[in-house]
Design an enzyme around this catalytic site. Structure first.
Site, PDB file in Angstrom:
ATOM      1  N   ARG A1019       0.806  -1.252  -0.088  1.00 13.60           N
ATOM      2  CA  ARG A1019      -0.002  -0.024  -0.010  1.00 13.60           C
ATOM      3  C   ARG A1019       0.723   1.224   0.061  1.00 13.60           C
ATOM      4  O   ARG A1019       1.804   1.409   0.795  1.00 13.60           O
ATOM      5  CB  ARG A1019      -0.998   0.078   1.272  1.00 13.60           C
ATOM      6  CG  ARG A1019      -1.997   1.000   1.153  1.00 13.60           C
ATOM      7  CD  ARG A1019      -2.569   0.885   2.510  1.00 13.60           C
ATOM      8  NE  ARG A1019      -3.559  -0.270   2.595  1.00 13.60           N
ATOM      9  CZ  ARG A1019      -3.864  -0.826   3.832  1.00 13.60           C
ATOM     10  NH1 ARG A1019      -3.641  -0.342   5.071  1.00 13.60           N
ATOM     11  NH2 ARG A1019      -4.540  -1.955   3.862  1.00 13.60           N
ATOM     12  N   ARG A1088      -1.422   6.574   9.589  1.00 11.88           N
ATOM     13  CA  ARG A1088      -1.544   6.002   8.211  1.00 11.88           C
ATOM     14  C   ARG A1088      -1.853   7.239   7.394  1.00 11.88           C
ATOM     15  O   ARG A1088      -1.700   8.333   7.735  1.00 11.88           O
ATOM     16  CB  ARG A1088      -2.532   4.944   7.959  1.00 11.88           C
ATOM     17  CG  ARG A1088      -2.286   3.779   9.157  1.00 11.88           C
ATOM     18  CD  ARG A1088      -2.715   2.896   8.650  1.00 11.88           C
ATOM     19  NE  ARG A1088      -2.701   1.641   9.493  1.00 11.88           N
ATOM     20  CZ  ARG A1088      -3.200   0.481   9.317  1.00 11.88           C
ATOM     21  NH1 ARG A1088      -4.157   0.360   8.413  1.00 11.88           N
ATOM     22  NH2 ARG A1088      -3.119  -0.594   9.949  1.00 11.88           N
ATOM     23  N   LYS A1158      -3.674   0.739  14.955  1.00 13.51           N
ATOM     24  CA  LYS A1158      -3.740   1.743  13.884  1.00 13.51           C
ATOM     25  C   LYS A1158      -4.317   3.109  14.141  1.00 13.51           C
ATOM     26  O   LYS A1158      -4.984   3.033  15.002  1.00 13.51           O
ATOM     27  CB  LYS A1158      -4.321   1.190  12.616  1.00 13.51           C
ATOM     28  CG  LYS A1158      -5.749   0.631  12.929  1.00 13.51           C
ATOM     29  CD  LYS A1158      -6.226   0.090  11.484  1.00 13.51           C
ATOM     30  CE  LYS A1158      -7.390  -0.905  11.935  1.00 13.51           C
ATOM     31  NZ  LYS A1158      -7.850  -1.794  10.719  1.00 13.51           N
ATOM     32  N   LYS A1160      -6.031   6.664  12.062  1.00 10.81           N
ATOM     33  CA  LYS A1160      -6.533   7.054  10.789  1.00 10.81           C
ATOM     34  C   LYS A1160      -6.852   8.637  10.901  1.00 10.81           C
ATOM     35  O   LYS A1160      -7.555   8.825  11.961  1.00 10.81           O
ATOM     36  CB  LYS A1160      -7.193   6.276  10.199  1.00 10.81           C
ATOM     37  CG  LYS A1160      -7.002   4.700   9.962  1.00 10.81           C
ATOM     38  CD  LYS A1160      -8.167   4.048   9.482  1.00 10.81           C
ATOM     39  CE  LYS A1160      -7.667   2.460   9.146  1.00 10.81           C
ATOM     40  NZ  LYS A1160      -8.700   1.767   8.735  1.00 10.81           N
ATOM     41  N   CYS A1379     -14.840  -3.633  -0.082  1.00 10.36           N
ATOM     42  CA  CYS A1379     -13.384  -3.937   0.180  1.00 10.36           C
ATOM     43  C   CYS A1379     -13.064  -5.025  -0.915  1.00 10.36           C
ATOM     44  O   CYS A1379     -13.714  -5.594  -1.276  1.00 10.36           O
ATOM     45  CB  CYS A1379     -13.383  -4.141   1.734  1.00 10.36           C
ATOM     46  SG  CYS A1379     -13.943  -6.078   1.854  1.00 10.36           S
ATOM     47  N   CYS A1385      -7.586 -11.209   0.776  1.00 10.91           N
ATOM     48  CA  CYS A1385      -7.443 -10.879   2.136  1.00 10.91           C
ATOM     49  C   CYS A1385      -7.418 -11.807   2.977  1.00 10.91           C
ATOM     50  O   CYS A1385      -8.674 -12.767   2.954  1.00 10.91           O
ATOM     51  CB  CYS A1385      -8.567  -9.735   2.240  1.00 10.91           C
ATOM     52  SG  CYS A1385      -8.653  -9.513   4.048  1.00 10.91           S
ATOM     53  N   CYS A1424     -15.411  -8.833   5.920  1.00 15.91           N
ATOM     54  CA  CYS A1424     -15.236  -9.234   7.316  1.00 15.91           C
ATOM     55  C   CYS A1424     -15.592  -7.992   8.147  1.00 15.91           C
ATOM     56  O   CYS A1424     -15.725  -6.877   7.478  1.00 15.91           O
ATOM     57  CB  CYS A1424     -13.864  -9.830   7.533  1.00 15.91           C
ATOM     58  SG  CYS A1424     -12.547  -8.558   8.012  1.00 15.91           S
ATOM     59  N   CYS A1428     -13.063  -2.354   6.201  1.00 15.90           N
ATOM     60  CA  CYS A1428     -12.276  -1.538   5.306  1.00 15.90           C
ATOM     61  C   CYS A1428     -13.285  -0.555   4.612  1.00 15.90           C
ATOM     62  O   CYS A1428     -12.839   0.586   4.192  1.00 15.90           O
ATOM     63  CB  CYS A1428     -11.183  -2.391   4.735  1.00 15.90           C
ATOM     64  SG  CYS A1428     -10.229  -3.379   5.663  1.00 15.90           S
TER      65      CYS A1428
END
Ligand code: SF4
Length: 1533
Positions: A1019, A1088, A1158, A1160, A1379, A1385, A1424, A1428
């Protein structure tokens, strides 16, 4: 007779064939076009109807084979293994099957053939095979077809010989009833069948003595004499029963006394004991016997030859065609004496030819016989039947007084013309010297179209690419849509035909060039202009691009000229192009018959390109019948040495197909492109084709390569475009000394070349591993304990490992293995066995336990009487909320327990059922189960047990990593695996890359004993999603060179590559850096990529916000030098300074453990919430100042999406408003928020580590004050703002500076080329000329930004050329996003990106009907609950629960301001459609002015609003009724 009517001869025949066979080969025009036989066959097979002779009384097997795929090849394998085989086909297969027919003589195979064309069949197909030695039986009506089908099978079984039963399919035939199986029971010799079925024939000889030479048996038939009135009475001809009457004068039929076998002799057949090869007399005898059986049971009489007519007839018609019945009825109908002495003869048994029996059948009074042969293409002067008759009637002793034979050609006759035709024949016969070879009826009408060959639509993919590449230059010689008068499609589709036609085409062009040459010199044109252009053209006529460039100009000039000379050239204007000549073939060309044509083309050395499309699915190949083995056309051509050869697969690499076709076209000589397109049915979905292709390419069954024998240097001859090579090719290359150079150049190939492990090797590995371990344990004294686990997520494995350690500490000899690694044959020797399994999908076993379970479940000889066992299962009692699904809870564990008990196992302790819903999850039950186990094993009271080592957490990994280094650099160098270590997998995320494996290939690779197909997702970090055109092109290059040739534009505005394999990882990173981008901190527990509204219409504001995004991003970037060290150094480990370098390893903001999770950040510029500002840890809402410029931001904190299914402690959350901060300080505000989270986030539980939980745990107020403390100043009051949507505005927009912006619709952000839509190529072409920038949107779309007016037209043209300007999609589709999920994935539980478009297509009909086509409804899907694509902010969302099953959420806010709520759990497509279709209709009818769908769902009471994250799980309808109709039942309150 039994109930059930039969409408066509094919139906009747199919049923008899089915009942009398073990295997029916059903030949179809294509796989999705049923034949006239196949629906009946399928009906019987799906109804589970058993065959009367099928071995072990089972259901006969139906094998479907395409008509042009050498169908009779399929007969040999089952026939040789003792199966009774029948074939249902049309006569079009016969000619090309002659070589097989010879080989089939000695097998009891029955080939039922319906003659084609059905309206006017050509009997030459039958006469052509008359010398093959097969028994040929004829029938003409539905009733006859049914009876003769019985006779054919009876004869085949009895004689052991192959029988062809042929019949004309008559449309005006009457319906009949199904024949009782009693007849079959009597006509089929069961004992003979069983003898055949019990023996195998080993011969695979090429010669005609293949099979077994049948011997006569001692029992020929069990015919009871006189069991019904017919046995000794008058015979009823079959014609009577089928509605065709015998001769009108009431005379008895001739066969009565002559051809019927003597009843007394049949009665005594039981006694005949003979042992010699079957002779033709035996065949006659058996045929007569079977006819007699038919007569006894049905009353219908059949004979080898059949005569109808008066006993005193003086002339007769011997008909070999489809109108015998018509002649009979015409004779009967015609009053007067005209035909009172005319008889009709037919041959029921055409081969063997029992000519001597004929004289016994026909009255002696007959002096002349007209032979009427329905043969369309006469190749000899005298018809075959005519010669047959001549031989038997007019030679030898019979000559004296024998009738005169007069040949006629029988044409197309209708009931209206029958009388006239009959008159002609009779007059000719009665004339003194009858004319030979007279034609009767019309010739050649009508043509039949029903059985032409058509190209399956799915194969159009390759045609489209050819079209795209060569356009007007493309010339396909054997195109199926071209009319070829008088030549059947079977022939025009053959390589020989195409080859000939191409030669003619080449000649034609040569002549054309000469004509142009002459005309250019002449004065035939009105002006000199055409001649000048033609002269120019002549110089470059053989250069495809130069000549092609001149063509439009020439055509225009010729048209202007208008002279006859000009028009004469224009009539052949296609020949101005240097054509690209192609022959298109199917895998039929890979079998012997088609292959001979391929050989011709290759051997010719001509510049002809062949595209051979192979459609056999890989999985089918694995089970393929060896005798159907195809030639490897590519390898064959390579061996020939003069041809360019490429092997391609459009669903694996589109770019490689392009390269191969272009190179083939350029190559001056034969080119063979073998192209893969596997499908089971022509209407298979593209996803199925894609998955099948991937398997084949990955495993090396279908390698992608190009071979140019004239490559400049030897090493350029061969390019391997996929990873693995199949063995045959490998051997070829080894032989060819170029391989050594190839291997030298790419040493990794050597390992790949020999990388095909068989299952046996794998078995041996298992055994070795276990034996070695046992040896190791020999030193220990305690009892053994074998622990086997099946685990997807790692919990079951973790438990098993820990149990193993604890067992060892208690002195047990423990062995811990995944179920798949355990040699199952040892199971019954175990003493103590523990099985630990989690639950996958719909109560299924995890991947690594499936084979173990299948074997245990199906084993019939496992005896576990001496095995003590217990099971611990992990599951979630709420995963499947519906009552009827409850049994899925811990199903694998419960199933195992029951099965082991059934196999005699003794339970150590009761099965433990771990439940995620218990206070401590599965640990609750486990901690109660484990002590019981120790007790049962007698090791519960052991002192001095060591403590369990603490589990290694992500925090430990970070600390130990030395600022994110870990062992990544070492792992990259390890070529023995495509993977990296587990801890490095966590660390590489910080570097912007994840390890994944292709889940489409998991099972296949596992079965091959290979490690999963590991690859990496990379990414990029691209603040606010702005890229230059140069960067775009470089990204495109990277995807082609290193990835899977596609790019994903993500929901967080950046580029993502998939499918990068380990050895290409470093080069990819360097290429990204060379494009002045980076990947650092694109994933991992750090801040990120910073997003920003793409806002095309306000460029100045956007520029300021973009600058802020970059400032924030840079400010929060980790400082570690590990990234540069690992990725950006050259091979000598010298540092490469690409995009700057840090000096020391010190993380002033993050510290050595970075963040708990994470982090964001996003910026939204009202009124567009296109970045979903509420969904991120920090959401910044841009606020305009009085001067129209950006003044600062309202700051939201604590938004976040990820949850865990059924874990109510996890929930999505929208950000809380903290206040306003000015533009110049915003990066500091972000920093301080991040630091509060760094120091207060939960580092013990990753499921509770996001900022959203930190804020909820401490309260917004406290959190805000902590931030302000660090800032040392206070945030201002939030300023007013208003959002009106969170989707993109598609199409052209003009900004305040007059620049133009176009928003493309990129479905789910996937940039790829397909034959239908070469989007990636188009965007690349645009990037080449674009002067502005590209902006990636948060909804995964793309904006072509800042196009000057002057460039607008050119841009529009380019967009139109690649159809990138198409925005004609439904509002629902335009507002959707998904996603990635499958196949890359690792967390995906269900499809997403590949499925949402399909689901939307299924809803669009209702939207259209309801007038909602243009209404925007925000629909999102993820594979899932990681979320995302931010599903919980959509008005309607689907989150994957298990393969094919989703949780459905409703009621999200249209601006992304309100979370939705769970409406249904684990529903499948059918239920989704059942809910949504009426709901959309209702929305269309009942919505209020301007009311959005999410709001509507709340207003009508479908769903409660979610006011904040913490109430997400409240008021959820957990156990809804299965079929809920909102319109009827009202609201769920
Ligand atoms: S939402 Fe889940 S399935 Fe989809 S890409 Fe993210 S992690 Fe994978």
């Amino acid at each position: 007779m039994v109930a059930g009517s039969v409408k066509t001869p094919e139906e009747a025949v199919a049923r008899i064939a089915y009942l009398s066979s073990d295997v029916v080969i059903s030949v179809q025009p294509t796989l999705s076009n049923a034949s006239a036989f196949s629906s009946k066959l399928e009906e019987l097979s799906s109804g589970g109807v058993k065959g009367t002779l099928t071995a072990s009384n089972g259901v006969p097997e139906i094998q479907t084979v395409r008509q042009n795929a050498d169908p009779l090849l399929s007969v040999f394998q089952p026939a040789r293994s003792g199966k009774l085989v029948s074939v249902t086909a049309t006569s079009s297969i016969l000619l090309s099957s002659i070589p097989h027919l010879y080989k089939l003589i000695n097998y009891p195979v029955v080939i039922h053939v319906s003659l084609q064309p059905s309206d006017f069949p050509d009997y030459s197909e039958i006469t052509s095979i008359r010398q093959t030695g097969l028994i040929l039986l004829q029938s003409e009506s539905t009733q006859e077809a049914q009876d003769m089908a019985v006779a054919a099978h009876g004869l085949a079984v009895k004689t052991g010989k192959a029988v062809v039963h042929f019949f004309a399919s008559s449309s005006d035939d009457s319906e009949i009833s199904n024949e009782d199986t009693v007849l079959l029971g009597r006509a089929l010799d069961r004992a003979a069948a069983r003898t055949y079925q019990s023996g195998k024939i080993v011969s695979t000889s090429l010669y005609a003595d293949d099979g077994v030479v049948a011997q006569t048996s001692n029992s020929i038939a069990s015919v009871a004499v006189g069991t019904n009135g017919h046995a000794s009475g008058l015979v009823t001809p079959a014609s009577e029963a089928s509605g065709i009457e015998p001769s009108s004068n009431g005379t008895s039929t001739a066969d009565e006394n002559s051809t019927r076998p003597s009843l007394t002799s049949i009665g005594s057949l039981h006694d005949a004991i003979e042992s010699r090869p079957i002779s033709s007399d035996d065949i006659h005898k058996h045929a007569s016997t079977i006819f007699e059986v038919i007569k006894q049971v049905t009353g219908r009489s059949y004979n080898v030859f059949e005569y109808t007519g008066p006993r005193n007839a003086d002339v007769a018609l011997f008909v070999f065609g489809s109108t015998t019945g018509l002649f009979r009825s015409t004779i009967k109908r015609t009053p007067g004496d005209d035909y009172s002495r005319v008889g009709v003869i037919t041959a029921r048994l055409y081969r063997p030819w029992f000519g001597t029996k004929l004289t016994e059948v026909i009255p002696k009074s007959i002096s002349k016989i007209a032979v009427l042969e329905q043969i369309k293409k006469k190749t000899t002067k005298w018809g075959p039947l005519f010669l047959d008759l001549l031989t038997c009637l007019r030679t030898g002793p019979a000559l004296k007084g024998a009738p005169v034979v007069v040949g006629h050609q029988l044409g197309f006759i209708t009931p209206d013309t029958a009388s006239q035709a009959l008159r002609g024949v009779v007059q000719n016969l009665k004339s003194e010297s009858p004319v030979q070879n007279l034609s009767v009826g019309l010739e050649g009408v009508p043509t039949d179209v029903g059985h032409s060959i058509s190209q399956p639509a799915i194969e159009a993919a390759y045609m489209k690419i050819l079209d795209q590449l060569f356009g007007k230059r493309l010339h396909i010689a054997n195109s199926l849509d071209k009319p070829n008068a008088g030549i059947s499609a079977t022939i025009t589709a053959s390589p020989e035909y195409g080859y000939g036609s191409l030669l003619a085409r080449m000649e034609r062009r040569q002549t054309f060039i000469e004509r142009v040459e002459n005309l250019a010199k002449s004065n035939d044109f009105t002006t000199r202009i055409p001649a000048e252009w033609l002269s120019k053209w002549l110089l470059v006529a053989d250069d495809e691009s130069k000549s092609g460039a001149l063509v439009p100009g020439i055509i225009m000039r010729l048209m202007v000229d208008g002279s006859p000379a000009a028009y004469s050239l224009l009539s052949d204007k296609d020949l101005f192009y240097k054509e690209s000549h192609w022959l298109i073939g199917s895998d039929a060309w890979s079998y012997d018959l088609g292959n001979s044509g391929v050989h011709h083309v290759i051997a010719s050395g001509k510049n002809i390109n062949m595209l051979v499309i192979d459609s056999q699915p890989y999985s089918e190949h694995a089970a393929a019948d060896a005798s159907r083995r195809k030639k490897d056309v590519g390898l064959y051509a390579m061996n020939f040495g003069n041809s360019f050869v490429a092997s391609v697969a459009v669903y694996s690499s589109y770019t490689q197909v392009l390269h191969a076709m272009l190179e083939a076209d350029k190559f001056d000589g034969p080119s063979v492109v073998v192209a893969y397109l596997p499908y089971n049915k022509e209407n298979d979905s593209p996803l199925t084709v894609l998955q099948e292709t991937k398997k084949a390419v990955d495993i090396g069954y279908w390698p992608l390569y190009r071979w140019n024998p004239r490559g400049e240097k030897d090493e350029k001859k061969f390019s391997l475009d996929s990873e693995r090579l199949k063995k045959e090719l490998q051997e070829f290359l080894k032989r060819d000394n170029h391989l050594s150079q190839l291997v030298k150049r790419n040493p990794q190939f050597a390992a790949n070349l020999s990388g095909s492990y068989g299952t046996e090797v794998r078995q041996q590995q298992k055994r070795k591993a276990k034996d070695a371990f046992n040896k190791l344990l020999e030193g220990l004294s305690g009892p053994p304990l074998t622990i086997l686990f099946a685990s997807d997520g790692g919990n079951a494995e973790g438990l098993a490992q820990r149990l193993g350690r604890r067992g060892k500490a208690r002195g047990l000899k423990t062995l811990v293995l995944a179920m798949e690694d355990y040699p199952i044959e040892d199971l019954s020797t175990e003493e103590n066995l523990v099985l630990i399994t989690s639950t996958a999908g719909q109560g299924e076993f995890p991947q690594n336990g499936r084979n173990f379970w299948e074997t245990v479940k199906n084993s019939t000889d496992l005896d576990l009487a001496t095995v003590n066992y217990t099971v611990f299962a992990l599951g979630d009692s709420h995963y499947w909320p519906r009552k009827e699904d409850k049994h899925y809870y811990n199903k694998p564990g419960k199933d195992l327990d029951k099965r082991l008990a059934d196999l005699g196992g003794r339970k150590l302790v009761d099965t433990g059922l771990g439940d995620d819903q218990d206070p401590d999850g599965y640990q609750t039950a486990y901690s109660e189960w484990e002590p019981r186990l120790w007790k049962a094993l007698g090791v519960d009271n052991v002192d001095g047990l060591p403590d369990d080592p603490p589990p290694i957490t992500n925090e430990d990994i970070k600390i130990a990593s030395n600022f994110l280094r870990g062992t990544i650099a070492e792992g990259l160098k390890d070529e023995s695996t495509g993977a990296i270590s587990a801890s490095d997998q966590q660390l590489t995320k910080f570097h912007g890359t994840y390890m994944q494996d292709d889940r489409d290939l998991r099972d296949e690779r596992k079965s091959q004993g290979l490690e999963p197909a590991y690859s990496f997702m990379i990414r990029c970090r691209l603040s606010s999603g702005v890229a230059t055109p140069e960067q775009w092109i470089k990204m495109d290059d990277i995807s082609n060179e290193f990835g899977n040739q596609t790019m994903k534009l993500t929901t967080r505005q950046t580029f993502q590559f998939h499918g990068v394999i380990k050895r290409k990882l470093k080069s990819t990173m360097q290429a990204i850096n060379r494009a002045l981008m980076t990947t650092i901190a694109a994933c991992g527990d750090v801040n990120r990529n910073v997003m920003c509204s793409s806002l095309p219409q306000h460029s100045a504001l956007h520029a300021q916000a973009h600058e802020a995004a970059i400032r924030i991003s840079n400010h929060l970037l980790p400082s570690t030098t590990a990234y540069h060290e690992i990725w950006l150094t050259d091979d000598d480990d010298k540092k490469v300074q690409v995009a700057g370098d840090a000096i020391v390893d010190h993380e002033p903001l993050y510290g050595p453990t970075y963040l708990p999770r994470k982090f964001k950040i996003t910026i939204a510029i009202p009124p567009h919430n296109d970045t979903d500002v509420y969904a991120h840890d920090i959401g910044l809402i841009a606020i305009k100042g009085g001067d129209g410029k950006l003044s600062g931001f309202n700051v939201l904190a604590g938004g976040g999406m990820g949850v865990t299914h059924n874990n109510k402690k996890t929930y999505p959350r929208t950000g809380s408003m903290l206040g306003y901060a000015p533009l110049d300080k915003i990066h500091l505000v972000c920093e301080k928020i991040m630091l509060v989270q760094r120091d207060n986030g939960d580092r013990n539980n990753r499921k509770h580590a996001r900022l959203k939980y930190t804020i909820d745990d401490m309260g917004v107020k406290v959190f805000k004050s902590k931030v302000e403390d660090l800032l040392t100043w206070k945030l201002e009051e939030a300023r007013p703002f208003k959002f009106h949507s969170n989707i993109d505005t598609f199409g052209w927009q003009v900004d305040e500076n007059g620049k133009n912006h176009f928003t493309f619709f990129i479905e789910n952000g996937r940039i790829e080329d397909t034959p239908e839509f070469p989007m990636k190529t188009g965007l690349r072409e645009i990037a080449k000329v674009h002067k502005g920038e590209f902006r990636l949107t948060g909804n995964q779309h793309l904006i072509l930004s800042s196009v000057e007016d002057a460039d607008l037209e050119g841009m529009r043209d380019l967009m139109a050329k690649y159809r990138l300007d198409n925005l004609q999609f439904s509002g629902l589709r335009l507002s959707s996003s998904a996603c990635v999920a499958f196949p890359t994935c690792g967390l995906a539980m269900a499809e997403s990106e590949r499925y949402l478009p399909i689901l939307i297509s299924k809803l669009e009909g209702v939207l259209e009907e309801s007038g909602l086509r243009h209404d925007s409804i925000v629909m999102r899907m993820t594979g899932c609950p990681n979320g995302c694509a931010r599903p919980w902010l959509a008005e309607v969302a689907f989150v994957g629960k298990a393969f094919g099953a989703y949780n459905m959420y409703l009621g999200g806010g249209y601006h992304g301001q309100r979370l939705n709520k769970l409406y249904r759990s684990s529903i499948k497509e059918e239920e989704i459609l059942e809910i949504l279709k009426p709901l959309f209709k209702r929305y269309a009818l009942e919505r209020q002015d301007g009311e959005r769908f999410g709001d509507f769902c709340i207003r009508i009471g479908m769903i409660k609003p979610t006011t904040e994250g913490k109430t997400f799980h409240d008021d959820v309808c957990v156990a809804p009724p299965l079929f809920f109709h909102p319109s009827k039942s009202g609201a769920h309150k």
